[in-house]
Scaffold this motif. Structure first.
Motif, PDB file in Angstrom:
ATOM      1  N   LEU A   1       0.514  -4.200  -5.553  1.00 24.90           N
ATOM      2  CA  LEU A   1       0.731  -3.956  -4.121  1.00 24.90           C
ATOM      3  C   LEU A   1       2.176  -4.339  -3.759  1.00 24.90           C
ATOM      4  O   LEU A   1       2.871  -3.605  -3.042  1.00 24.90           O
ATOM      5  CB  LEU A   1      -0.269  -4.794  -3.314  1.00 24.90           C
TER       6      LEU A   1
ATOM      7  N   VAL B   1       4.552  -1.626  -4.983  1.00 23.50           N
ATOM      8  CA  VAL B   1       4.520  -0.404  -4.163  1.00 23.50           C
ATOM      9  C   VAL B   1       5.246  -0.655  -2.835  1.00 23.50           C
ATOM     10  O   VAL B   1       6.030   0.186  -2.366  1.00 23.50           O
ATOM     11  CB  VAL B   1       3.062   0.064  -3.945  1.00 23.50           C
ATOM     12  N   TYR B   2       5.034  -1.812  -2.241  1.00 23.53           N
ATOM     13  CA  TYR B   2       5.731  -2.143  -0.991  1.00 23.53           C
ATOM     14  C   TYR B   2       7.238  -2.189  -1.197  1.00 23.53           C
ATOM     15  O   TYR B   2       8.008  -1.781  -0.327  1.00 23.53           O
ATOM     16  CB  TYR B   2       5.212  -3.475  -0.418  1.00 23.53           C
TER      17      TYR B   2
ATOM     18  N   PHE C   1       8.470   1.212  -0.907  1.00 20.12           N
ATOM     19  CA  PHE C   1       8.481   1.661   0.487  1.00 20.12           C
ATOM     20  C   PHE C   1       9.684   1.058   1.225  1.00 20.12           C
ATOM     21  O   PHE C   1      10.371   1.742   1.992  1.00 20.12           O
ATOM     22  CB  PHE C   1       7.198   1.215   1.201  1.00 20.12           C
TER      23      PHE C   1
ATOM     24  N   SER D   1       0.802   9.408  -1.658  1.00 20.55           N
ATOM     25  CA  SER D   1       0.986   8.068  -2.222  1.00 20.55           C
ATOM     26  C   SER D   1      -0.331   7.550  -2.786  1.00 20.55           C
ATOM     27  O   SER D   1      -0.873   6.561  -2.308  1.00 20.55           O
ATOM     28  CB  SER D   1       1.566   7.110  -1.173  1.00 20.55           C
TER      29      SER D   1
ATOM     30  N   GLU E   1      -0.348   6.204  -5.458  1.00 18.55           N
ATOM     31  CA  GLU E   1       0.107   4.917  -5.988  1.00 18.55           C
ATOM     32  C   GLU E   1      -0.265   3.795  -5.014  1.00 18.55           C
ATOM     33  O   GLU E   1      -0.733   2.728  -5.405  1.00 18.55           O
ATOM     34  CB  GLU E   1       1.628   5.000  -6.157  1.00 18.55           C
ATOM     35  N   TYR E   2      -0.057   4.059  -3.709  1.00 17.83           N
ATOM     36  CA  TYR E   2      -0.390   3.058  -2.690  1.00 17.83           C
ATOM     37  C   TYR E   2      -1.906   2.957  -2.513  1.00 17.83           C
ATOM     38  O   TYR E   2      -2.470   1.851  -2.516  1.00 17.83           O
ATOM     39  CB  TYR E   2       0.282   3.438  -1.374  1.00 17.83           C
TER      40      TYR E   2
ATOM     41  N   THR F   1      -3.749   0.832  -4.913  1.00 15.53           N
ATOM     42  CA  THR F   1      -3.649  -0.644  -4.854  1.00 15.53           C
ATOM     43  C   THR F   1      -4.835  -1.229  -4.089  1.00 15.53           C
ATOM     44  O   THR F   1      -5.104  -2.423  -4.170  1.00 15.53           O
ATOM     45  CB  THR F   1      -2.376  -1.119  -4.122  1.00 15.53           C
TER      46      THR F   1
ATOM     47  N   GLY G   1      -4.734  -1.496  -0.992  1.00 19.82           N
ATOM     48  CA  GLY G   1      -4.143  -2.156   0.182  1.00 19.82           C
ATOM     49  C   GLY G   1      -4.385  -3.659   0.125  1.00 19.82           C
ATOM     50  O   GLY G   1      -4.512  -4.241  -0.952  1.00 19.82           O
TER      51      GLY G   1
ATOM     52  N   ARG H   1       1.360   8.562   3.488  1.00 19.27           N
ATOM     53  CA  ARG H   1       2.317   7.773   4.263  1.00 19.27           C
ATOM     54  C   ARG H   1       3.286   8.720   4.977  1.00 19.27           C
ATOM     55  O   ARG H   1       3.625   9.778   4.445  1.00 19.27           O
ATOM     56  CB  ARG H   1       3.141   6.833   3.345  1.00 19.27           C
TER      57      ARG H   1
END
Ligand SMILES: C[S@@+](CC[C@H](N)C(=O)[O-])C[C@H]1O[C@@H](n2cnc3c(N)ncnc32)[C@H](O)[C@@H]1O
Length: 254
Positions: free
Chosen positions: A29, A32-33, A36, A205, A207-208, A211, A213, A245
């Motif tokens: 996570l 990935v953040y 972003f 995403s 990928e996101y 996770t 979240g 996103r």
């Protein structure tokens, strides 16, 4: 919970504290953040003088990528630089160059009132960078089924605050589809007349989503994440189907 149902504003702080635990437990996570935040950093306009400010910073992790970003939130948590409310900011007129809202736009019950305040504090040419959930068909299914906040896709958008509204009376509001409706579907085009819309990018995403979240389980290990990233690139031509996103860049006109 339905979009519009009032909850006490302190609900946000409960979520911030819970998210801090998940942040420590979930390296994927965090990775990935970071991506972003790098995407946001690449949209800053550094030629405009003034402060780079994030509203609703939560844990304040954006500083790992944008060290000079002034982090703020409704709550005076000790890891943040300032306490700020989007509806009434403590910054002087024209003192901000770039204003970042990461997963904050969909918590603004009165987006028009917030935009007026953003316009006041931004220098002409300054930017508002919004990063929020995108309601493609995938987004609607995943956020609708697996996230506790309502999508609010069919609710009326209340652009302006009622007469006499005071920023300190803001309650907890959530409508995950708010940015999609306003910036991507352009449901209220006349309302954005004061802004140049520089970019609206709906981004797949997986990928996101994989996770899980902050509250869900992660799907797969680090090897899988390389595959998710490749899948996201391959699906980019079909944002209506796959975007999760939404990255929006607004510029304050003179
Ligand atoms: C979903 S969290 C996002 C936190 C952080 N940006 C992140 O991405 O991890 C939403 C944040 O917006 C903040 N927020 C909600 N309404 C706000 C307002 N009117 N002004 C400033 N911040 C607000 C909340 O306190 C919360 O920290």
């Amino acid at each position: 919970m339905n979009a519009g149902d009032p909850l006490p504003i302190g609900q946000h702080d409960l979520e911030i504290q819970a998210n801090k635990d998940a942040w420590q437990r979930k390296p994927q996570l965090r990775a990935v953040y970071r991506g972003f935040h790098e995407a946001i950093a690449s949209r800053l306009d550094r030629s405009v003088p003034g402060l780079v400010v994030e509203l609703g910073s939560g844990m304040g992790s954006i500083k790992e990528v944008i060290p000079d970003c002034v982090t703020t939130d409704l709550f005076p948590n000790p890891w943040l630089d300032r306490q700020e409310n989007a509806y009434r900011l403590g910054f002087a007129d024209g003192s901000v160059s770039n204003l970042i809202l990461f997963d904050v736009w969909h918590h603004l019950r009165y987006p028009g009132a917030a935009l007026r305040e953003f316009r006041r504090v931004l220098k002409p040419g300054g930017r508002v960078i919004v990063f929020d959930p995108a309601m493609s068909w995938t987004g609607r299914v995943v956020y609708g089924l697996f996230h506790h906040e309502p999508l609010g896709m069919g609710q009326p958008i209340t652009w302006d605050a009622p007469a006499g509204f005071d920023a300190k009376d803001a309650d907890y509001f959530a409508a995950q589809g708010a940015a999609t409706r306003i910036f991507w579907m352009r449901e209220a085009p006349g309302r954005l007349a004061d802004w140049e819309i520089c970019e609206v990018s709906p981004l797949p995403s997986f990928e996101y989503l994989a996770t899980g979240g902050f509250s869900g389980p992660q799907l797969g290990g680090p090897g899988m994440f390389r595959l998710w990233r490749r899948l996201d690139r391959a699906l980019a031509p079909w944002p209506n189907l796959f975007a999760a996103r939404l990255l929006v860049v607004l510029k304050r006109t003179p």
